[in-house]
Scaffold this motif. Structure first.
Motif, PDB file in Angstrom:
ATOM      1  N   GLY A  88     -56.704 -42.000  17.369  1.00  0.00           N
ATOM      2  CA  GLY A  88     -55.476 -41.764  18.130  1.00  0.00           C
ATOM      3  C   GLY A  88     -54.246 -42.198  17.364  1.00  0.00           C
ATOM      4  O   GLY A  88     -54.006 -41.757  16.235  1.00  0.00           O
ATOM      5  N   GLU A  89     -53.472 -43.103  17.957  1.00  0.00           N
ATOM      6  CA  GLU A  89     -52.239 -43.560  17.344  1.00  0.00           C
ATOM      7  C   GLU A  89     -52.414 -44.836  16.517  1.00  0.00           C
ATOM      8  O   GLU A  89     -51.432 -45.421  16.067  1.00  0.00           O
ATOM      9  CB  GLU A  89     -51.189 -43.794  18.431  1.00  0.00           C
ATOM     10  CG  GLU A  89     -50.812 -42.521  19.193  1.00  0.00           C
ATOM     11  CD  GLU A  89     -49.739 -42.759  20.227  1.00  0.00           C
ATOM     12  OE1 GLU A  89     -49.350 -43.944  20.411  1.00  0.00           O
ATOM     13  OE2 GLU A  89     -49.289 -41.791  20.860  1.00  0.00           O
ATOM     14  N   GLU A  90     -53.639 -45.243  16.310  1.00  0.00           N
ATOM     15  CA  GLU A  90     -53.894 -46.445  15.507  1.00  0.00           C
ATOM     16  C   GLU A  90     -53.463 -46.223  14.060  1.00  0.00           C
ATOM     17  O   GLU A  90     -53.684 -45.159  13.489  1.00  0.00           O
ATOM     18  CB  GLU A  90     -55.388 -46.806  15.534  1.00  0.00           C
ATOM     19  CG  GLU A  90     -55.888 -47.341  16.854  1.00  0.00           C
ATOM     20  CD  GLU A  90     -57.346 -47.755  16.783  1.00  0.00           C
ATOM     21  OE1 GLU A  90     -57.765 -48.605  17.586  1.00  0.00           O
ATOM     22  OE2 GLU A  90     -58.085 -47.228  15.907  1.00  0.00           O
ATOM     23  N   THR A  91     -52.878 -47.256  13.466  1.00  0.00           N
ATOM     24  CA  THR A  91     -52.537 -47.198  12.040  1.00  0.00           C
ATOM     25  C   THR A  91     -53.625 -47.846  11.194  1.00  0.00           C
ATOM     26  O   THR A  91     -53.638 -47.689   9.974  1.00  0.00           O
ATOM     27  CB  THR A  91     -51.195 -47.913  11.770  1.00  0.00           C
ATOM     28  OG1 THR A  91     -51.289 -49.282  12.202  1.00  0.00           O
ATOM     29  CG2 THR A  91     -50.063 -47.209  12.514  1.00  0.00           C
ATOM     30  N   TRP A  92     -54.539 -48.572  11.832  1.00  0.00           N
ATOM     31  CA  TRP A  92     -55.706 -49.113  11.144  1.00  0.00           C
ATOM     32  C   TRP A  92     -56.870 -49.177  12.129  1.00  0.00           C
ATOM     33  O   TRP A  92     -56.673 -49.237  13.346  1.00  0.00           O
ATOM     34  CB  TRP A  92     -55.424 -50.491  10.533  1.00  0.00           C
ATOM     35  CG  TRP A  92     -54.818 -51.527  11.433  1.00  0.00           C
ATOM     36  CD1 TRP A  92     -53.496 -51.758  11.662  1.00  0.00           C
ATOM     37  CD2 TRP A  92     -55.524 -52.504  12.236  1.00  0.00           C
ATOM     38  NE1 TRP A  92     -53.314 -52.796  12.537  1.00  0.00           N
ATOM     39  CE2 TRP A  92     -54.550 -53.277  12.892  1.00  0.00           C
ATOM     40  CE3 TRP A  92     -56.869 -52.799  12.426  1.00  0.00           C
ATOM     41  CZ2 TRP A  92     -54.893 -54.325  13.764  1.00  0.00           C
ATOM     42  CZ3 TRP A  92     -57.214 -53.839  13.289  1.00  0.00           C
ATOM     43  CH2 TRP A  92     -56.221 -54.586  13.930  1.00  0.00           C
ATOM     44  N   GLY A  93     -58.076 -49.096  11.597  1.00  0.00           N
ATOM     45  CA  GLY A  93     -59.253 -48.984  12.440  1.00  0.00           C
ATOM     46  C   GLY A  93     -59.494 -50.178  13.338  1.00  0.00           C
ATOM     47  O   GLY A  93     -59.582 -51.309  12.862  1.00  0.00           O
ATOM     48  N   GLY A  94     -59.596 -49.934  14.626  1.00  0.00           N
ATOM     49  CA  GLY A  94     -59.852 -50.995  15.584  1.00  0.00           C
ATOM     50  C   GLY A  94     -58.604 -51.704  16.055  1.00  0.00           C
ATOM     51  O   GLY A  94     -58.689 -52.752  16.696  1.00  0.00           O
ATOM     52  N   TRP A 139     -62.566 -53.269   8.560  1.00  0.00           N
ATOM     53  CA  TRP A 139     -62.526 -52.814   9.950  1.00  0.00           C
ATOM     54  C   TRP A 139     -63.940 -52.513  10.430  1.00  0.00           C
ATOM     55  O   TRP A 139     -64.874 -52.405   9.636  1.00  0.00           O
ATOM     56  CB  TRP A 139     -61.688 -51.538  10.073  1.00  0.00           C
ATOM     57  CG  TRP A 139     -60.338 -51.573   9.409  1.00  0.00           C
ATOM     58  CD1 TRP A 139     -59.551 -52.664   9.165  1.00  0.00           C
ATOM     59  CD2 TRP A 139     -59.613 -50.440   8.893  1.00  0.00           C
ATOM     60  NE1 TRP A 139     -58.388 -52.290   8.551  1.00  0.00           N
ATOM     61  CE2 TRP A 139     -58.388 -50.924   8.367  1.00  0.00           C
ATOM     62  CE3 TRP A 139     -59.865 -49.064   8.834  1.00  0.00           C
ATOM     63  CZ2 TRP A 139     -57.447 -50.090   7.786  1.00  0.00           C
ATOM     64  CZ3 TRP A 139     -58.920 -48.225   8.270  1.00  0.00           C
ATOM     65  CH2 TRP A 139     -57.720 -48.731   7.748  1.00  0.00           C
ATOM     66  N   VAL A 140     -64.051 -52.354  11.743  1.00  0.00           N
ATOM     67  CA  VAL A 140     -65.339 -51.986  12.345  1.00  0.00           C
ATOM     68  C   VAL A 140     -65.336 -50.546  12.861  1.00  0.00           C
ATOM     69  O   VAL A 140     -66.288 -50.107  13.502  1.00  0.00           O
ATOM     70  CB  VAL A 140     -65.711 -52.943  13.498  1.00  0.00           C
ATOM     71  CG1 VAL A 140     -65.997 -54.337  12.954  1.00  0.00           C
ATOM     72  CG2 VAL A 140     -64.612 -52.995  14.554  1.00  0.00           C
ATOM     73  N   SER A 141     -64.264 -49.811  12.556  1.00  0.00           N
ATOM     74  CA  SER A 141     -64.184 -48.402  12.955  1.00  0.00           C
ATOM     75  C   SER A 141     -63.080 -47.729  12.161  1.00  0.00           C
ATOM     76  O   SER A 141     -62.241 -48.410  11.535  1.00  0.00           O
ATOM     77  CB  SER A 141     -63.909 -48.270  14.461  1.00  0.00           C
ATOM     78  OG  SER A 141     -62.665 -48.888  14.794  1.00  0.00           O
TER      79      SER A 141
END
Length: 448
Positions: free
Chosen positions: A160-166, A154-156
């Motif tokens: 928030g509600e993300e389950t994986w970065g970006g 990932w790049v981040s």
């Protein structure tokens, strides 16, 4: 006062000379500049962009079309002498752990050994478990690792509600690379991911190591173990960085994929590796931690091959060796120690034009990481910049072997067009070919 200044200056010069002498004696035993423990050293003519079937059915560049890529070697360099300390080999791209099926990899391993035994020419494999840019040699790998965000970089960090970065970007960041023009693959693997490692381990053991050890053990029983030159793992293992740290990326003119015409997105012009950092418990970018990720993944691959029964001197890690010559502190170019562990011979891309190196510093850094390691591999090398004269090419091989090269690869020997900057000439009169022939003709007694 002047006498004191001169005295201090002389002391500094004396200390410098003595320190430099100690450093030089560390990477090289000058009493034995060509370490003799290795029975076989190899010059590997690497069949770039060439499948195992094409290796014995085609020739290219300025090669003699009466012979195939494999059979031409014996026509140029003569028959392999079992007692010679320097041997040639043909090298093949793959097996490709990330794209080929187990069946496709089994076929390549067995067909390659068939050719090796038929023509009595050693074979070398370059496993791809990092750069997933091609399906030219098979596309049956299941599952497809790039369809699982938990297995990719990932790049981040997740927000928030993300389950994986970006995740909010709508897709995983592509893996961009430039082989004369910019292209991209679907994603870049996360070396720290347990799921990805499990996938690679299954591919590695069932697709490569099982058939390879069966064939290698057969060669050992016949006294022909020299026909297996070795295998390199983790093709230029690294973690990408397309941020301002990368001088090849212009943020105001981002790369465009030459095949499909789509540009790199601004959010991709970033440091990668955030999934590995997330799994290791970090909450900010940490280059030193990513260096450890690269080292540990290489060690995992090396130990797997070593435990299967492949000797350490035939297992080569593979990173770019630029950090031996330039202090480019970026994850694309891991420090030299990342390639060093107890289960392999450290291997590097070393090219005077495209990947500058310094063998003195390289071997010193290897010694710092493992004082018992005498050898290294030029896992990816080119004749480019070395074929201007016989003396230049001869000096190149001399320096490589003097500093402890167990093998020296020559990329661009396969289906590379003759006008490519990376093509290696097959002409028997080419200075690089003549220098290689000199070393391959070398008798043991001549080096003693």
């Amino acid at each position: 006062m002047r006498i004191r200044v001169i005295g201090v200056f002389a002391l500094v010069i004396f200390m410098f000379i003595n320190c430099r002498k100690e450093e030089v004696e560390d990477p090289i035993d000058w009493n034995d500049p060509y370490p003799s423990e290795l029975k076989d050293r190899y010059v590997v003519f690497f069949l770039t962009n060439t499948s195992v079937d094409q290796a014995d059915s085609q020739n290219g560049g300025d090669g003699n079309r009466k012979y195939t890529f494999v059979t031409e070697l014996s026509q140029i360099f003569g028959a392999i002498r079992e007692d010679s300390p320097y041997k040639y080999a043909f090298g093949l791209p793959g097996p490709m752990l990330l794209t080929q099926s187990v069946e496709e990899m089994n076929y390549q391993i067995n067909k390659a050994f068939d050719l090796s035994e038929k023509y009595n020419i050693p074979v070398y494999f370059q496993l791809d478990d990092c750069n997933n840019y091609t399906t030219d040699f098979g596309m049956g790998a299941t599952p497809r690792f790039y369809e699982n965000p938990e297995w990719c970089e990932w790049v981040s960090f997740p927000e928030g509600e993300e389950t994986w970065g970006g995740q909010s970007n709508g897709r995983l960041p592509y893996y961009w690379f430039n082989w004369g023009s910019w292209m991209h693959a679907n994603a870049f693997p996360c070396f720290e991911s347990p799921g990805f490692r499990s996938f690679v381990l299954n591919q590695y053991q069932n697709g490569v190591l099982d058939p390879l050890m069966e064939r290698y053990n057969k060669l050992i029983s016949e006294g022909k173990e020299y026909l297996f030159a070795g295998l390199a793992i983790g093709w230029e293992t690294h973690i990408p960085d397309y941020s301002e740290n990368n001088t090849n990326i212009n943020p105001n003119n981002l790369p465009v994929n030459s095949l499909e015409g789509d540009p790199m997105q601004p959010w991709e012009a970033s440091e990668y590796g955030y999934n590995s950092l997330y799994l290791k418990g970090y909450d900010s970018y940490n280059l030193a931690a990513l260096d450890t990720v690269v080292h540990d993944y290489i060690e995992f691959l090396s130990k797997t091959a070593f435990d299967a029964g492949i000797p350490r001197n035939k297992i080569f890690s593979h990173i770019v060796g630029i950090r031996s010559a330039q202090q480019k502190v970026i994850s694309n170019y891991p420090p030299i120690w990342c390639a060093v562990n107890d289960y392999c011979t450290p291997g590097f891309t070393l090219s005077p034009v495209t990947a500058p190196y310094d063998l003195y510093t390289l071997t010193l850094r290897i010694k710092e990481a493992d004082n018992s390691q005498k050898y290294f591999g030029c896992a990816e090398g080119y004749s480019r910049g070395l074929d201007g004269s016989f003396s230049i090419a001869d000096d190149y091989f001399n320096s490589m072997f003097k500093y402890g090269a167990a093998l020296v690869t020559v990329y661009g020997w396969g289906r590379t067009s003759a006008d490519s900057k990376f093509a290696a000439s097959h002409s028997p009169d080419n200075p690089f070919v003549l220098a290689a022939k000199k070393w391959l003709d070398m008798e043991c007694s001549e080096k003693e």
